[in-house]
Design a protein around this motif. Structure first.
Motif, PDB file in Angstrom:
ATOM      1  N   HIS A 183      34.174  66.894  14.783  1.00  0.00           N
ATOM      2  CA  HIS A 183      34.752  65.954  13.723  1.00  0.00           C
ATOM      3  C   HIS A 183      35.008  66.705  12.537  1.00  0.00           C
ATOM      4  CE1 HIS A 183      34.356  61.542  11.856  1.00  0.00           C
ATOM      5  NE2 HIS A 183      35.474  62.200  11.667  1.00  0.00           N
ATOM      6  N   HIS A 211      38.666  67.234  10.743  1.00  0.00           N
ATOM      7  CA  HIS A 211      39.247  67.166   9.273  1.00  0.00           C
ATOM      8  C   HIS A 211      39.628  68.488   8.700  1.00  0.00           C
ATOM      9  CE1 HIS A 211      38.487  62.906   8.861  1.00  0.00           C
ATOM     10  NE2 HIS A 211      37.675  62.892   9.909  1.00  0.00           N
ATOM     11  N   HIS A 264      43.719  63.283  14.987  1.00  0.00           N
ATOM     12  CA  HIS A 264      42.669  62.567  14.646  1.00  0.00           C
ATOM     13  C   HIS A 264      43.270  61.442  13.630  1.00  0.00           C
ATOM     14  CE1 HIS A 264      38.438  61.569  13.797  1.00  0.00           C
ATOM     15  NE2 HIS A 264      38.333  61.896  12.415  1.00  0.00           N
ATOM     16  N   HIS A 319      42.205  57.219  12.088  1.00  0.00           N
ATOM     17  CA  HIS A 319      42.020  56.922  10.644  1.00  0.00           C
ATOM     18  C   HIS A 319      43.079  56.070  10.086  1.00  0.00           C
ATOM     19  CE1 HIS A 319      38.531  59.028   8.928  1.00  0.00           C
ATOM     20  NE2 HIS A 319      38.758  59.977  10.168  1.00  0.00           N
ATOM     21  N   HIS A 373      33.609  56.614   5.462  1.00  0.00           N
ATOM     22  CA  HIS A 373      34.385  57.620   6.074  1.00  0.00           C
ATOM     23  C   HIS A 373      35.958  57.121   6.268  1.00  0.00           C
ATOM     24  CE1 HIS A 373      35.555  61.186   8.369  1.00  0.00           C
ATOM     25  NE2 HIS A 373      35.992  60.534   9.311  1.00  0.00           N
TER      26      HIS A 373
HETATM   27 ZN   LIG Z   1      37.292  61.169  10.898  1.00  0.00          ZN
END
Ligand SMILES: [Zn+2]
Ligand SMILES: [Zn+2]
Length: 341
Positions: free
Chosen positions: A177, A181, A190, A194, A271
């Protein structure tokens, strides 16, 4: 260790420039691409990740065909990742979201419908993919890096070895993870997760299928190292997946004192905050965030913040309310393969 959104953006900028254009779609991208040759309109790093994924999956298929266990293992993967316990948890959480929503919204809100499409994709495509990534990853790592296997652990009792392996897998998932990012070519995949502006328990399934490659490859390493030739009880994997699924619920739950150790919906919502601050990357345990200095625990009375991506770099349903959900899913899945400059 801390990662900032600026760093993430800077890292991603090299191959995702132009993604801050709200509501961008395939047509817009195509027209901007102008007269460039077709291959320059494609993001080659995304194709490279797809190729690596295909190699791992093929390794898994070949290994299972050799053993005559392809169907059996796919069925077992289904039983682990679509277990009745997980289905019951999703339904129960959906009911709780109606009673105690962090953000009140209609049951058929556009974001819910879109994420329901991802649930279908998860059941049809992603579960077999996850299973084959695990098998293929283990076959490749075991075949080419057998020295990683710790033979001494064969004599360790299960009550010690299995929790240790699951905790190590969680650390690997945190690392994957973190990489999602930090590295632009992974962030491309990813970002879709989000982009959800209406979080719900279904958002756990809103992920590009290729987002799973890094995590499954990294999470396979502790299993190869600590438990060569020994299976983990499927129910433990199911429980792990259940805890990881609950974190996207549209609930204010912090889990009280347990929330200092286990990722809660309120913790993970931070997050997903629109004003992203590189925090709370944990999948099930918070300890990796604490150790990395990027844990921020939610206050019980804190305001519920907005979620999503500033500037809507990924086409989102809230900006395309008339677009049929399956078509928008296709657009969102194709998006990482486009070069946007
Ligand atoms: Zn994330
Ligand atoms: Zn999430």
């Amino acid at each position: 260790m801390s990662i900032s959104q600026a760093q993430v953006r800077a890292g991603a900028a090299a191959d995702q420039a132009g993604t801050a254009n709200p509501g961008r779609g395939l047509a817009a991208a195509g027209s901007r691409a102008g007269a460039r040759p077709a291959w320059r309109r494609l993001c080659l790093s995304s194709f490279a990740l797809a190729g690596i994924t295909a190699v791992i999956v093929w390794a898994g298929v070949a290994d299972l065909l050799r053993q005559g266990r392809l169907e059996t293992v796919l069925r077992a993967g289904w039983a682990e990742l679509a277990a009745p316990l997980l289905i019951a948890l999703v339904v129960a959480t959906g009911i709780c979201e109606r009673i105690w929503p962090a953000e009140p919204r209609p049951v058929l809100a556009r974001g819910h419908v879109q994420d329901a499409c991802y649930l279908a994709l998860h059941a049809i495509v992603v579960i077999p993919l996850m299973t084959l990534l695990s098998v293929g990853g283990a076959a490749l790592i075991g075949g080419h890096a057998g020295w990683l296997e710790l033979r001494a652990t064969q004599h360790w009792p299960g009550w010690l070895l299995i929790p240790l392996t699951i905790v190590a897998m969680d650390a690997a998932n945190w690392l994957a993870h973190f990489a999602d990012h930090r590295l632009g070519f992974l962030w491309r995949f990813h970002a879709l997760h989000h982009s959800q502006e209406e979080l719900s328990v279904l958002t756990s399934f809103r992920a590009h299928p290729l987002m799973h490659t890094t995590g499954f490859l990294l999470a396979t390493i502790p299993v190869v190292v600590l438990m060569p030739g020994r299976p983990i009880a499927p129910v433990l994997i199911t429980v792990y997946v259940c805890i990881g699924t609950l974190q996207h619920a549209n609930l204010r739950w912090t889990f009280g004192p347990a929330g200092r150790l286990i990722v809660s919906p309120a913790y993970h919502r931070l997050h997903h905050a629109l004003e992203y601050q590189s925090i709370n990357l944990g999948v099930v345990l918070t300890i990796w965030d604490v150790l990395a200095g990027c844990a921020r625990f939610p206050a019980r009375s804190g305001a519920v913040g907005r979620t999503g991506l500033a500037g809507r770099p990924v086409p989102v349903e809230q900006a395309n309310v008339r677009a049929p959900a399956p078509l928008l899913v296709a657009e969102q899945l194709i998006e990482p393969f486009q070069a946007h400059r």
